[in-house]
Design an enzyme around this catalytic site. Structure first.
Site, short mmCIF file in Angstrom:
data_model
loop_
_atom_site.label_atom_id
_atom_site.label_comp_id
_atom_site.label_asym_id
_atom_site.label_seq_id
_atom_site.Cartn_x
_atom_site.Cartn_y
_atom_site.Cartn_z
N ASP A 76 0.87 -1.17 0.00
CA ASP A 76 0.00 0.00 0.00
C ASP A 76 0.92 1.23 0.00
O ASP A 76 2.12 1.11 0.26
CB ASP A 76 -0.87 -0.05 1.27
CG ASP A 76 -1.67 1.20 1.48
OD1 ASP A 76 -2.38 1.61 0.54
OD2 ASP A 76 -1.59 1.79 2.58
N ASP A 90 0.03 5.14 1.02
CA ASP A 90 -0.08 6.10 2.12
C ASP A 90 -0.02 5.35 3.45
O ASP A 90 -0.77 4.41 3.66
CB ASP A 90 -1.40 6.89 2.01
CG ASP A 90 -1.19 8.35 2.30
OD1 ASP A 90 -0.43 8.66 3.24
OD2 ASP A 90 -1.75 9.19 1.57
#
Ligand SMILES: [Mg+2]
Length: 350
Positions: free
Chosen positions: A26, A28
């Site tokens: 992922d 952020d």
């Protein structure tokens, strides 16, 4: 590395990366926070790739294109990141669209450039009007979405799907989107506005649904993937549903108290303070039915008390032991009186 397994004395503990051919991360809260890189993320991912693994990134954020995200990662020091290495929720949404509507059809797109360009690239005709008899509605986040676009989506979706209505695909349903000035409504909130107006539910492509993970596995030819995320409800729940082992890293949104409370559908395989620990042997969890131990950290459940028996030298081991104890108990976290030390959060980076 010495192996003692054959003598039966002590099996060497493996690192989370052992046997992994593709690292999926992922963005952020894992690689960056806002514009800047998180501590140790860039060097750890670079090292993971240098060991011969593929790197790929999975993001629910539908407002930026894969090329924009790749350029951002290159700026942060992930030098060779190509747009193909970024799997976005618009791409997963378009893959899902292909299974429902053939290219060439007209699609009503509510969203930003990231979504419009993917729909166009896949050979569909993009419209913003329900009057163009669209064959589906695709909805993703953009800060410029106005009531008029939500209204067009509602007009196009007035017929229920079971009565021959057209498909409705949402890139993602994250309720919120963190901004520099605070928390703002995310795509889930906007999808929900249309849902309340039409009484239908969208099919979701992004995390925690599995299409985005399936798109990544196919694209990278991954056989032994590992997914790294910072949110239990999207990253960890999604990778668990997709059957991919997961790392929960404490550099982002979710904190120790969330991990202790994780429902059985969103429990990570590994809990790490930061990405340097990808290369460290992951300690085994031992339990004798009363005490749960990870290295020199130990906890014990006494009735409704979740007690610290030994804090150990590393807080992360205590969190690993406590999580294993709660998860293994089959009981919900709110049934426990939890020692304060267990949900303290010493993992926030300066
Ligand atoms: Mg994240």
């Amino acid at each position: 590395m010495a192996l003692f397994g054959r003598s039966g004395k002590a099996a060497v503990e493996k690192t989370p990366l052992d046997g992994v051919d593709t690292v999926l991360a992922d963005l952020d809260g894992v690689v960056y926070a806002g514009a800047g890189a998180l501590p140790y993320a860039v060097e750890s991912l670079t090292r993971a790739a240098a060991d011969g693994r593929r790197l790929g990134y999975i993001t629910n954020n539908a407002s930026r294109t894969d090329a924009d995200v790749a350029a951002h990662l290159r700026e942060l020091g992930l030098d060779r990141t190509a747009p193909e290495e970024i799997v976005t929720s618009p791409q997963a949404a378009v893959q899902l669209l292909r299974t429902k509507v053939a290219p060439g059809a007209t699609i009503l797109v509510v969203g930003g450039e990231g979504l419009i360009s993917e729909v166009d690239r896949a050979g569909y005709i993009v419209t913003a009007s329900a009057d163009d008899a669209p064959a589906a509605v695709l909805q993703g986040f953009s800060p410029d979405i106005a009531w008029t676009q939500l209204a067009e989506a509602a007009f196009a979706l007035k017929v229920p799907e079971e009565e021959g209505g057209i498909p409705w695909i949402a890139t993602n349903t994250d309720w919120t989107i963190p901004q520099a000035r605070g928390i703002a409504p995310g795509n889930g909130t906007l999808v929900s506005a249309v849902h309340i107006a039409v009484g239908r539910l969208a099919t979701v492509a992004g995390k925690p649904e599995t299409p985005i993970f399936e798109e990544a596995i196919t694209r990278f030819g991954a056989r032994r993937p590992l997914f790294i995320g910072d949110r239990l409800d999207t990253d960890i729940a999604g990778s668990q549903a997709a059957g991919i082992p997961s790392v929960m890293v404490l550099t982002g949104v979710d904190r120790p108290k969330h991990i202790l409370a994780a429902p059985s559908t969103s429990r990570p395989t590994y809990i790490l303070e930061d990405l340097r620990q990808l290369f460290e042997p992951y300690p085994a969890t031992h339990t004798d039915g009363i005490r749960t131990t990870v290295r020199d950290a130990a906890v014990q459940i006494d009735g409704t008390e979740l007690r610290v028996v030994s804090p150990g030298t590393r807080p992360i081991d205590l969190l690993r032991a406590a999580s294993a104890a709660v998860w293994g108990s089959g009981r919900a976290i709110f049934g426990f009186h939890v020692a304060e030390q267990l949900y303290a959060d010493p993992f926030i980076h300066p």
